[in-house]
Design a protein around this motif. Structure first.
Motif, mmCIF file in Angstrom:
data_model
loop_
_atom_site.group_PDB
_atom_site.id
_atom_site.type_symbol
_atom_site.label_atom_id
_atom_site.label_comp_id
_atom_site.label_asym_id
_atom_site.label_seq_id
_atom_site.Cartn_x
_atom_site.Cartn_y
_atom_site.Cartn_z
ATOM 1 N N ARG A 1 0.836 -1.209 0.000
ATOM 2 C CA ARG A 1 0.000 0.000 0.000
ATOM 3 C C ARG A 1 0.871 1.261 0.000
ATOM 4 N NH1 ARG A 1 -2.741 -1.483 3.816
ATOM 5 N NH2 ARG A 1 -1.782 -0.240 5.461
ATOM 6 N N GLU A 2 1.953 1.241 0.762
ATOM 7 C CA GLU A 2 2.857 2.396 0.815
ATOM 8 C C GLU A 2 3.532 2.634 -0.539
ATOM 9 O OE1 GLU A 2 5.442 1.368 4.013
ATOM 10 O OE2 GLU A 2 3.887 1.671 5.537
ATOM 11 N N LEU A 3 3.909 1.558 -1.217
ATOM 12 C CA LEU A 3 4.558 1.697 -2.526
ATOM 13 C C LEU A 3 3.592 2.246 -3.565
ATOM 14 C CD1 LEU A 3 6.646 -1.618 -2.557
ATOM 15 C CD2 LEU A 3 7.569 0.718 -2.519
ATOM 16 N N ILE A 4 2.356 1.743 -3.546
ATOM 17 C CA ILE A 4 1.338 2.252 -4.473
ATOM 18 C C ILE A 4 1.074 3.733 -4.198
ATOM 19 C CG2 ILE A 4 -1.114 2.126 -5.098
ATOM 20 C CD1 ILE A 4 -0.896 -0.941 -4.633
ATOM 21 N N LEU A 5 0.927 4.058 -2.927
ATOM 22 C CA LEU A 5 0.657 5.446 -2.542
ATOM 23 C C LEU A 5 1.780 6.370 -2.998
ATOM 24 C CD1 LEU A 5 -1.107 7.487 -1.029
ATOM 25 C CD2 LEU A 5 0.083 6.845 1.080
ATOM 26 N N ALA A 6 3.023 5.962 -2.778
ATOM 27 C CA ALA A 6 4.174 6.781 -3.173
ATOM 28 C C ALA A 6 4.199 6.998 -4.686
ATOM 29 C CB ALA A 6 5.469 6.127 -2.706
ATOM 30 N N GLU A 7 3.905 5.942 -5.434
ATOM 31 C CA GLU A 7 3.894 6.058 -6.898
ATOM 32 C C GLU A 7 2.816 7.043 -7.358
ATOM 33 O OE1 GLU A 7 4.431 5.517 -11.001
ATOM 34 O OE2 GLU A 7 5.763 5.043 -9.329
ATOM 35 N N VAL A 8 1.608 6.900 -6.822
ATOM 36 C CA VAL A 8 0.505 7.770 -7.243
ATOM 37 C C VAL A 8 0.768 9.220 -6.809
ATOM 38 C CG1 VAL A 8 -1.967 8.215 -7.019
ATOM 39 C CG2 VAL A 8 -1.162 5.879 -7.268
ATOM 40 N N GLN A 9 1.317 9.395 -5.614
ATOM 41 C CA GLN A 9 1.647 10.752 -5.142
ATOM 42 C C GLN A 9 2.664 11.415 -6.068
ATOM 43 O OE1 GLN A 9 2.825 9.777 -1.117
ATOM 44 N NE2 GLN A 9 0.961 10.673 -0.245
ATOM 45 N N SER A 10 3.583 10.634 -6.607
ATOM 46 C CA SER A 10 4.634 11.194 -7.460
ATOM 47 C C SER A 10 4.069 11.784 -8.760
ATOM 48 C CB SER A 10 5.684 10.127 -7.789
ATOM 49 O OG SER A 10 5.196 9.201 -8.754
ATOM 50 N N TRP A 11 2.878 11.366 -9.159
ATOM 51 C CA TRP A 11 2.265 11.909 -10.373
ATOM 52 C C TRP A 11 1.760 13.337 -10.147
ATOM 53 C CZ3 TRP A 11 -1.493 7.229 -11.532
ATOM 54 C CH2 TRP A 11 -0.730 6.063 -11.717
ATOM 55 N N GLY A 12 1.373 13.655 -8.903
ATOM 56 C CA GLY A 12 0.882 14.987 -8.575
ATOM 57 C C GLY A 12 -0.369 15.390 -9.335
ATOM 58 N N ALA A 13 -1.219 14.414 -9.651
ATOM 59 C CA ALA A 13 -2.337 14.713 -10.559
ATOM 60 C C ALA A 13 -3.699 14.262 -10.044
ATOM 61 C CB ALA A 13 -2.073 14.041 -11.904
ATOM 62 N N LEU A 14 -3.736 13.639 -8.865
ATOM 63 C CA LEU A 14 -4.992 13.060 -8.380
ATOM 64 C C LEU A 14 -5.262 13.464 -6.937
ATOM 65 C CD1 LEU A 14 -4.456 9.469 -9.824
ATOM 66 C CD2 LEU A 14 -6.041 11.189 -10.727
ATOM 67 N N GLU A 15 -6.536 13.460 -6.573
ATOM 68 C CA GLU A 15 -6.948 13.656 -5.179
ATOM 69 C C GLU A 15 -6.848 12.300 -4.494
ATOM 70 O OE1 GLU A 15 -8.025 16.607 -2.450
ATOM 71 O OE2 GLU A 15 -7.761 16.873 -4.604
ATOM 72 N N ILE A 16 -6.064 12.213 -3.426
ATOM 73 C CA ILE A 16 -5.792 10.937 -2.771
ATOM 74 C C ILE A 16 -6.400 10.929 -1.376
ATOM 75 C CG2 ILE A 16 -3.987 9.345 -1.997
ATOM 76 C CD1 ILE A 16 -2.094 10.757 -4.026
ATOM 77 N N SER A 17 -7.175 9.885 -1.068
ATOM 78 C CA SER A 17 -7.775 9.778 0.268
ATOM 79 C C SER A 17 -7.940 8.296 0.598
ATOM 80 C CB SER A 17 -9.130 10.513 0.320
ATOM 81 O OG SER A 17 -10.073 9.881 -0.525
ATOM 82 N N ASN A 18 -8.689 8.013 1.654
ATOM 83 C CA ASN A 18 -9.070 6.629 1.928
ATOM 84 C C ASN A 18 -10.416 6.604 2.630
ATOM 85 O OD1 ASN A 18 -8.914 6.726 4.810
ATOM 86 N ND2 ASN A 18 -6.804 6.030 4.841
ATOM 87 N N SER A 19 -11.036 5.426 2.639
ATOM 88 C CA SER A 19 -12.273 5.233 3.400
ATOM 89 C C SER A 19 -12.091 4.147 4.448
ATOM 90 C CB SER A 19 -13.447 4.900 2.470
ATOM 91 O OG SER A 19 -13.166 3.731 1.727
ATOM 92 N N SER A 20 -10.852 3.657 4.567
ATOM 93 C CA SER A 20 -10.442 2.754 5.654
ATOM 94 C C SER A 20 -8.917 2.767 5.663
ATOM 95 C CB SER A 20 -10.967 1.325 5.426
ATOM 96 O OG SER A 20 -10.034 0.560 4.687
#
Length: 248
Positions: free
Chosen positions: A144-163
């Motif tokens: 989960r941390e690796l996926i999150l880091a990759e998506v954050q690096s794009w700087g193009a999406l709103e990132i959140s969670n529901s759990s």
């Protein structure tokens, strides 16, 4: 007349108990709030079809915010605004998901929900669909941390969670808070007249911007830190308690 005009309620982990039910206590106090002139609105990561039966159960003919703000409804079946997620990013998110075979993933379109077990057919393309939200779920913290880091690096999406075990992606700038601002404009009220309640990261922006931000007793710690007050848990009728103490 109550100080607050709009009560925006998250569903899972907030309005709903751990059996995904609305307790009699919560239903009763929502009824009382509405009788006092307060508009009660769902503000959920769920899609419209999944949220609708609960609105019908409560006899709500009021606005709804679904898929984390991707859709705003002025009342059930009356769409006010929809913000789509680019198919280019859905393709990137899907490819990223497939590189982690143990991770569950899903994606909302305006018509359906696709997931790891049921994706769209070979004759279709990402462009064939109107996307709203993409999500990942895994109990493997490292993945989960690796996926999150990759998506954050794009700087193009709103990132959140529901759990704590998932990641949810919307178009940049789309959140429950942005949807509430739109809804307030439509209703002719200010964010200071809103109570927003929730338990997860997809609730934080709304909780911070609302006149009163309420974290559930079962909320993630970051949500409690962002809130003005903390109510009881979703299994202790926390919504009924917040209406009693702060709305009426």
């Amino acid at each position: 007349m109550p100080k607050y005009k709009l009560l925006a309620l998250d569903m899972d982990g907030t309005l709903l108990n751990e059996r995904s039910e609305i307790s009699e206590e919560n239903a009763e106090w929502i009824r009382r709030a509405r009788e006092a002139g307060v508009t009660v609105s769902f503000s959920t990561g769920r899609g419209f079809v999944s949220a609708l039966p609960y609105a019908e159960q409560l006899k709500l003919d009021s606005p709804m915010i679904t898929v984390n703000g991707g859709e705003i409804w002025t009342k059930p079946h009356v769409l006010h605004k929809r913000t789509e997620l680019s198919p280019i990013y859905v393709e990137r998110l899907h490819k990223l998901a497939k590189s982690y075979p143990e991770v569950w993933f899903w994606a909302y379109t305006t018509l359906a929900i696709y997931n790891k077990e049921r994706w769209f057919g070979a004759g279709e393309s990402y462009d064939s669909h109107h996307w709203l939200k993409f999500g990942y779920y895994t109990e493997d913290d490292r993945a989960r941390e690796l996926i999150l880091a990759e998506v954050q690096s794009w700087g193009a999406l709103e990132i959140s969670n529901s759990s704590p075990n998932n990641i949810e992606l919307n178009p940049q700038g789309v959140s429950k808070a942005s949807a509430l601002r739109d809804l307030c404009d439509w209703m002719g009220i200010g964010m200071s007249e809103v109570v927003a309640a929730g338990d997860s990261l997809n609730d934080i922006a709304a909780i911070r911007e609302a006149g009163l931000g309420v974290a559930m007793g079962n909320a993630q710690e970051a949500v409690k830190e962002a809130a003005d007050v903390v109510t009881l848990t979703n299994d202790e009728h926390g919504v009924a308690e917040l209406i009693k103490r702060y709305v009426l």
